[in-house]
Design an enzyme around this catalytic site. Structure first.
Site, PDB file in Angstrom:
ATOM      1  NE  ARG A  11      32.964  70.319  66.302  1.00 24.07           N
ATOM      2  CZ  ARG A  11      33.359  70.527  67.556  1.00 24.07           C
ATOM      3  NH1 ARG A  11      34.233  71.462  67.834  1.00 24.07           N
ATOM      4  NH2 ARG A  11      32.857  69.793  68.538  1.00 24.07           N
ATOM      5  NE  ARG A  15      25.621  68.566  69.404  1.00 20.64           N
ATOM      6  CZ  ARG A  15      26.777  68.268  68.820  1.00 20.64           C
ATOM      7  NH1 ARG A  15      26.917  67.115  68.175  1.00 20.64           N
ATOM      8  NH2 ARG A  15      27.785  69.067  68.889  1.00 20.64           N
ATOM      9  CB  CYS A  49      37.228  65.222  70.309  1.00 26.82           C
ATOM     10  SG  CYS A  49      36.073  64.341  69.260  1.00 26.82           S
ATOM     11  CG  ASN A  88      29.767  67.581  72.015  1.00 25.44           C
ATOM     12  OD1 ASN A  88      29.964  67.561  73.208  1.00 25.44           O
ATOM     13  ND2 ASN A  88      30.543  68.224  71.166  1.00 25.44           N
ATOM     14  CG  ASP A  89      26.652  64.158  67.547  1.00 21.33           C
ATOM     15  OD1 ASP A  89      25.537  64.712  67.617  1.00 21.33           O
ATOM     16  OD2 ASP A  89      27.540  64.533  66.762  1.00 21.33           O
ATOM     17  NE  ARG A  95      33.842  66.398  62.521  1.00 17.20           N
ATOM     18  CZ  ARG A  95      33.008  66.833  63.460  1.00 17.20           C
ATOM     19  NH1 ARG A  95      32.752  66.078  64.517  1.00 17.20           N
ATOM     20  NH2 ARG A  95      32.445  68.010  63.378  1.00 17.20           N
ATOM     21  CD  GLU A 134      30.234  61.802  66.147  1.00 17.01           C
ATOM     22  OE1 GLU A 134      30.128  62.801  66.849  1.00 17.01           O
ATOM     23  OE2 GLU A 134      30.659  61.841  64.982  1.00 17.01           O
TER      24      GLU A 134
HETATM   25  C1  PEP Z   1      30.844  65.300  69.301  1.00 16.05           C
HETATM   26  O1  PEP Z   1      29.780  64.916  68.794  1.00 16.05           O
HETATM   27  O2  PEP Z   1      31.132  65.126  70.497  1.00 16.05           O
HETATM   28  C2  PEP Z   1      31.848  66.002  68.484  1.00 16.05           C
HETATM   29  C3  PEP Z   1      33.025  66.300  68.972  1.00 16.05           C
HETATM   30  O3  PEP Z   1      31.496  66.360  67.227  1.00 16.05           O
HETATM   31  P1  PEP Z   1      30.531  67.595  66.920  1.00 16.05           P
HETATM   32  O4  PEP Z   1      30.360  68.367  68.208  1.00 16.05           O
HETATM   33  O5  PEP Z   1      31.178  68.412  65.871  1.00 16.05           O
HETATM   34  O6  PEP Z   1      29.283  66.933  66.478  1.00 16.05           O
HETATM   35 MG    MG Z   2      29.565  64.864  66.679  1.00 13.84          MG
END
Ligand code: PEP
Ligand code: MG
Length: 575
Positions: free
Chosen positions: A302, A470, A507, A459-460, A338, A436
């Protein structure tokens, strides 16, 4: 009297330690008692910081170009006026003396008091002037942080056994704590997959978010127990509870030690299929624990964290060195870099990202494509690092052909610029996209051929699919990786990727949740990337899994709709 509060568990294990309260404004500020005989020095520190900010502002004002807009000059005048007002120039001094506290804390307390008064003001123009107060305090704090001060005595300075208690922290704040050794980390706000929680998790210490009132209920230096596995904090425990938790702590440590034996074991399922387990990192310093936990590579770097907590953007050389260090330290293992996912909760210093809805705004690849010069700097730095090992480029939040085309155009331009400077880079660097956004998952067929690999950012993906912010603890109970819409999107992406012959990883935080490993394997996932602390427990689960048996069970889960049924099916999958 002992009291137990509950929050959302973020990172497992038990910590027992003394509370250290940190406060949140725009800066995190430590609080400590200054001995009486050191108070004069503390006041002198405050005065020095005050003079240096005054000189800074006066110098800026003196050098003001005649062509610059007059409003800017008026703005500087206003800031100087705020600085000289007794509420900032005198009250903090009185607080230092009366409370025997450090200068930073006195400033912070006074700023909070002033902001509360500003919030009462009806006139919106005047109310907005609170930003100027914050900026002035930030300048003063920065000036103070540059000066050596009183060093707290060992019981305060020794960070072992210290439980950090905060109301809320930004990801940028948390990343700063990586340099320290805290026993635990707890906050009042935050959701399971907020970036704050993710960084806290990567600290690999028991942590909890969304406790709501920890900051109010816990006093400085109070004894607390943090159970990061179930999400409870015991404040001022009685001796029996303390003894019980010490036993649990030992059991957890024994378990971790046992897992460490799996470090060099290949992640093979019972039916001999190799599963790739990669790690997510935020900073180059994270590589050591990644290797200690036997990761197959870095599946998500990241990089935006390199851009936080600073006034100047990292230039090409600085970025190149950070990427190259990770690549060389990983010793030939793949590193997926990334491109910066800035915006929303990860803002650059001094840049106003306050939009109507930041998570739906200018962030990630959208931001990169609107700032081509900044993007090109990063692309050149990544390309240069590719000469030193196996590098892949991952694009955050892509959702359309045109975004990928534009990125590939800039990548070609970055290559040409390096060619002109005779700087080497690897040929044929792979470019992947993070899936995402639900639209990207559903329309994957329209752009998959442009990409070399995919990574599902759950996550997104969950945030956007279920419409839950989130980082908002008030709706974090709605975060549900097992929601049928989420499962179908994940299954769809894996299916489309496998059909197109493109490697696909996952991820998001789901990858590090051992309860979901078999489900994801059953859906066809063969590549996971997670925070390093989860790698070995996920590997243990992989070693005990038989893919042949998992696939039909995962398909049954896709057909189930009722939450209770889904949970029951997951339980059988994991039994
Ligand atoms: C996600 O969105 O799942 C991700 C891995 O990226 P980040 O958590 O950095 O937004
Ligand atoms: Mg993300």
């Amino acid at each position: 009297m002992s009291l137990t509060i509950h929050g959302i568990p973020v990172s497992g294990g038990v910590a027992i330690g003394r509370a250290h309260l940190v406060s949140h404004a725009t800066l995190e500020v430590a609080h400590y008692l200054v001995p009486r005989d050191e108070l004069a020095d503390e006041l002198a520190r405050f005065d020095t910081a005050f003079s240096s900010v005054r000189s800074e502002l006066e110098e800026l004002r003196a050098q003001f170009p005649t062509t610059a807009p007059q409003e800017l000059k008026a703005f500087l005048d206003l800031q100087l006026m705020i600085l000289h007002d007794a509420t900032l120039s005198q009250t903090p001094r009185s607080l230092i003396e009366s409370e025997q506290c450090n200068a930073e804390w006195a400033l912070k307390v006074q700023m909070d008091a002033l902001l509360a008064q500003f919030n009462q003001i009806e006139d919106s123009y005047l109310r907005e002037r609170k930003t100027d107060v914050v900026q002035i305090v930030e300048r003063l704090l920065k000036a103070l942080l540059g000066q050596p001060g009183y060093t707290p005595p060992p019981e305060q300075a020794n960070e072992q056994g210290v439980v950090l208690v905060a109301h809320d922290l930004s990801p940028a704040d948390v990343i700063q704590f990586k340099q320290h050794q805290f026993a635990s980390f707890i906050t009042d706000l935050g959701g399971t997959t907020s970036h704050t929680a993710i960084v806290a998790r990567s600290l690999n210490i028991p942590s909890i978010v969304a406790l709501h009132s920890a900051r109010q209920l816990i006093r400085e230096n109070e004894l607390v127990i943090v159970d990061g596995t179930i999400g409870t904090v015991v404040i001022d425990p009685d001796p029996q509870t303390l003894a019980e938790y010490r036993l649990r702590q030992r059991a957890w440590e024994i378990e971790r030690r046992k897992l460490r034996r799996l470090r060099d074991t290949r992640a093979l399922t019972l039916d001999q299929v190799e599963i790739e387990l990669h790690a997510n990192i935020e900073l180059p310093g994270d590589v050591a624990p990644v290797k200690e936990n036997g990761a197959a590579g870095v599946g998500l770097f990241r990089t935006e964290f390199l851009f936080l907590n600073r006034d100047r953007l990292p230039d090409e050389d600085e970025q190149f060195e950070a990427y190259r260090d990770v690549v060389t330290d990983m010793g030939g293992l793949p590193v997926t870099i990334r491109t910066y996912d800035l915006g929303a909760d990860k803002a650059l210093n001094g840049v106003d990202y306050s939009m109507t809805n930041p998570a739906l705004g200018l962030r990630a690849i959208r931001l990169s494509l609107t700032e081509p010069q900044m993007f090109l700097v990063q692309l050149r730095a990544i390309l240069r690092a590719s000469h030193y090992g196996k590098v892949k480029i991952l694009l955050p939040m892509v959702m359309s052909v045109s975004e990928i085309d534009q990125t590939l155009y800039y990548l070609a331009q970055a290559r040409r610029e390096l060619d002109d400077r005779h700087i080497p880079y690897a040929a044929g660097i792979e470019v992947g996209g993070m899936i995402e956004i639900p639209a990207a998952a559903l329309a994957l067929n329209t752009f998959i051929k442009k990409l070399d690999f995919l990574s599902i950012g759950t996550n997104d993906l969950i945030q956007y699919t279920l419409a839950i912010d989130r980082s908002d603890d008030k709706i974090s109970h709605l975060y549900d990786p097992l929601h049928p819409a989420v499962l179908h999107l994940i299954a769809h992406v894996i299916r489309v990727a496998n059909k197109a012959g493109k490697p696909v990883a996952l991820c998001g935080e789901m990858a590090g949740d051992v309860e979901l490993t078999r489900l994801l394997l059953g859906l066809g996932l063969r590549r996971f990337s997670m925070h390093h602390a989860s790698l070995l427990s996920i590997k243990q689960r992989v070693l005990q899994s038989n893919l042949g048996q998992l696939a039909p069970k995962a398909q049954r889960m896709l057909r189930a709709h009722e939450p209770g049924k889904l949970r029951a099916l997951l339980a059988t999958l994991n039994s």
